[in-house]
Design an enzyme around this catalytic site. Sequence first.
Site, PDB file in Angstrom:
ATOM      1  N   CYS A  64     -39.072  33.450  -5.966  1.00 11.77           N
ATOM      2  CA  CYS A  64     -39.545  32.073  -5.868  1.00 11.77           C
ATOM      3  C   CYS A  64     -40.224  31.681  -7.172  1.00 11.77           C
ATOM      4  O   CYS A  64     -41.020  32.455  -7.709  1.00 11.77           O
ATOM      5  CB  CYS A  64     -40.523  31.954  -4.699  1.00 11.77           C
ATOM      6  SG  CYS A  64     -41.150  30.289  -4.427  1.00 11.77           S
ATOM      7  N   LEU A  65     -39.910  30.495  -7.648  1.00 11.83           N
ATOM      8  CA  LEU A  65     -40.534  30.021  -8.877  1.00 11.83           C
ATOM      9  C   LEU A  65     -42.039  29.840  -8.714  1.00 11.83           C
ATOM     10  O   LEU A  65     -42.767  29.856  -9.703  1.00 11.83           O
ATOM     11  CB  LEU A  65     -39.882  28.706  -9.328  1.00 11.83           C
ATOM     12  CG  LEU A  65     -38.402  28.811  -9.707  1.00 11.83           C
ATOM     13  CD1 LEU A  65     -37.842  27.433 -10.042  1.00 11.83           C
ATOM     14  CD2 LEU A  65     -38.190  29.785 -10.850  1.00 11.83           C
TER      15      LEU A  65
ATOM     16  N   HIS B 135     -34.580  28.647   2.264  1.00 13.76           N
ATOM     17  CA  HIS B 135     -35.777  28.952   1.473  1.00 13.76           C
ATOM     18  C   HIS B 135     -36.472  27.656   1.047  1.00 13.76           C
ATOM     19  O   HIS B 135     -37.685  27.509   1.196  1.00 13.76           O
ATOM     20  CB  HIS B 135     -35.362  29.787   0.252  1.00 13.76           C
ATOM     21  CG  HIS B 135     -36.459  30.102  -0.701  1.00 13.76           C
ATOM     22  ND1 HIS B 135     -36.911  31.386  -0.902  1.00 13.76           N
ATOM     23  CD2 HIS B 135     -37.188  29.317  -1.531  1.00 13.76           C
ATOM     24  CE1 HIS B 135     -37.878  31.366  -1.808  1.00 13.76           C
ATOM     25  NE2 HIS B 135     -38.057  30.117  -2.212  1.00 13.76           N
ATOM     26  N   GLU B 136     -35.689  26.712   0.525  1.00 18.11           N
ATOM     27  CA  GLU B 136     -36.280  25.460   0.036  1.00 18.11           C
ATOM     28  C   GLU B 136     -36.759  24.577   1.186  1.00 18.11           C
ATOM     29  O   GLU B 136     -37.806  23.929   1.081  1.00 18.11           O
ATOM     30  CB  GLU B 136     -35.290  24.709  -0.858  1.00 18.11           C
ATOM     31  CG  GLU B 136     -34.858  25.471  -2.101  1.00 18.11           C
ATOM     32  CD  GLU B 136     -35.992  26.028  -2.942  1.00 18.11           C
ATOM     33  OE1 GLU B 136     -37.087  25.419  -2.978  1.00 18.11           O
ATOM     34  OE2 GLU B 136     -35.803  27.083  -3.572  1.00 18.11           O
TER      35      GLU B 136
ATOM     36  N   GLN C 156     -43.128  22.153  -4.929  1.00 16.89           N
ATOM     37  CA  GLN C 156     -43.345  23.151  -5.974  1.00 16.89           C
ATOM     38  C   GLN C 156     -43.689  22.525  -7.322  1.00 16.89           C
ATOM     39  O   GLN C 156     -44.087  23.235  -8.242  1.00 16.89           O
ATOM     40  CB  GLN C 156     -42.115  24.049  -6.126  1.00 16.89           C
ATOM     41  CG  GLN C 156     -41.891  24.964  -4.937  1.00 16.89           C
ATOM     42  CD  GLN C 156     -40.653  25.796  -5.140  1.00 16.89           C
ATOM     43  OE1 GLN C 156     -39.551  25.379  -4.791  1.00 16.89           O
ATOM     44  NE2 GLN C 156     -40.838  26.967  -5.725  1.00 16.89           N
TER      45      GLN C 156
ATOM     46  N   GLY D 103     -33.107  26.983  -6.913  1.00 12.70           N
ATOM     47  CA  GLY D 103     -33.584  26.000  -5.956  1.00 12.70           C
ATOM     48  C   GLY D 103     -35.016  25.620  -6.282  1.00 12.70           C
ATOM     49  O   GLY D 103     -35.760  26.403  -6.873  1.00 12.70           O
TER      50      GLY D 103
ATOM     51  N   HIS E  56     -40.110  25.590   2.220  1.00 16.65           N
ATOM     52  CA  HIS E  56     -41.164  25.021   1.370  1.00 16.65           C
ATOM     53  C   HIS E  56     -41.619  23.663   1.897  1.00 16.65           C
ATOM     54  O   HIS E  56     -42.813  23.351   1.875  1.00 16.65           O
ATOM     55  CB  HIS E  56     -40.671  24.839  -0.071  1.00 16.65           C
ATOM     56  CG  HIS E  56     -40.806  26.041  -0.929  1.00 16.65           C
ATOM     57  ND1 HIS E  56     -42.018  26.617  -1.247  1.00 16.65           N
ATOM     58  CD2 HIS E  56     -39.867  26.780  -1.572  1.00 16.65           C
ATOM     59  CE1 HIS E  56     -41.827  27.652  -2.039  1.00 16.65           C
ATOM     60  NE2 HIS E  56     -40.529  27.781  -2.248  1.00 16.65           N
TER      61      HIS E  56
END
Length: 182
Positions: free
Chosen positions: A100-101, A142-143, A51, A46, A146
Amino acid sequence: MPIKPLVILPDPILREISKPVEHIDSTIQQLADDMLETMYNAGGIGLAAIQVGIPLRMLVVDVSIFTSIFEPDAPQDPIIVINPEILWLSDERNICMEGCLSIPGYSAEVERPKRLCIRYRNREGEQKEIEADNILATCLQHEIDHLNGCLFIDHLSKVKRNMVIRKFEKRAKENNLEKEIL
């Protein structure tokens, strides 16, 4: 499709609240394609636009990697989500290991609702709804977090969260010193 650089903690843009996408046009479609390529390249499931430094309410997910463990020839199954709105969350909870990226190398167990339903626009601007459970539900939550300036570490205890933040602040400071020396 260019791979975009990822925004890494402690960059303050990660705490910004993303703005709605006003018009879905070729620029937004290209951004979606770039985000998918960036996500796949980084090994993620994701990615939110914030991000990659773009504060728009847009995200991409693809949890097909979990299917490919059992079906090696399973195709990628990306979902492009624009202006998501959570319609409902289940009372039943699920604990998943999240990473997380934007917080590379760190993961932790996070408890979230097991199921949800969202309304969103797809790449073509069509309104869609999706009911999801388990890993897809976790990934979408999660996304979407963000997009609201929230990171998965915000679901951890204050002690754990602060420890992670300090670690990444220290790493960023060291990286800046290295750049100054070079």
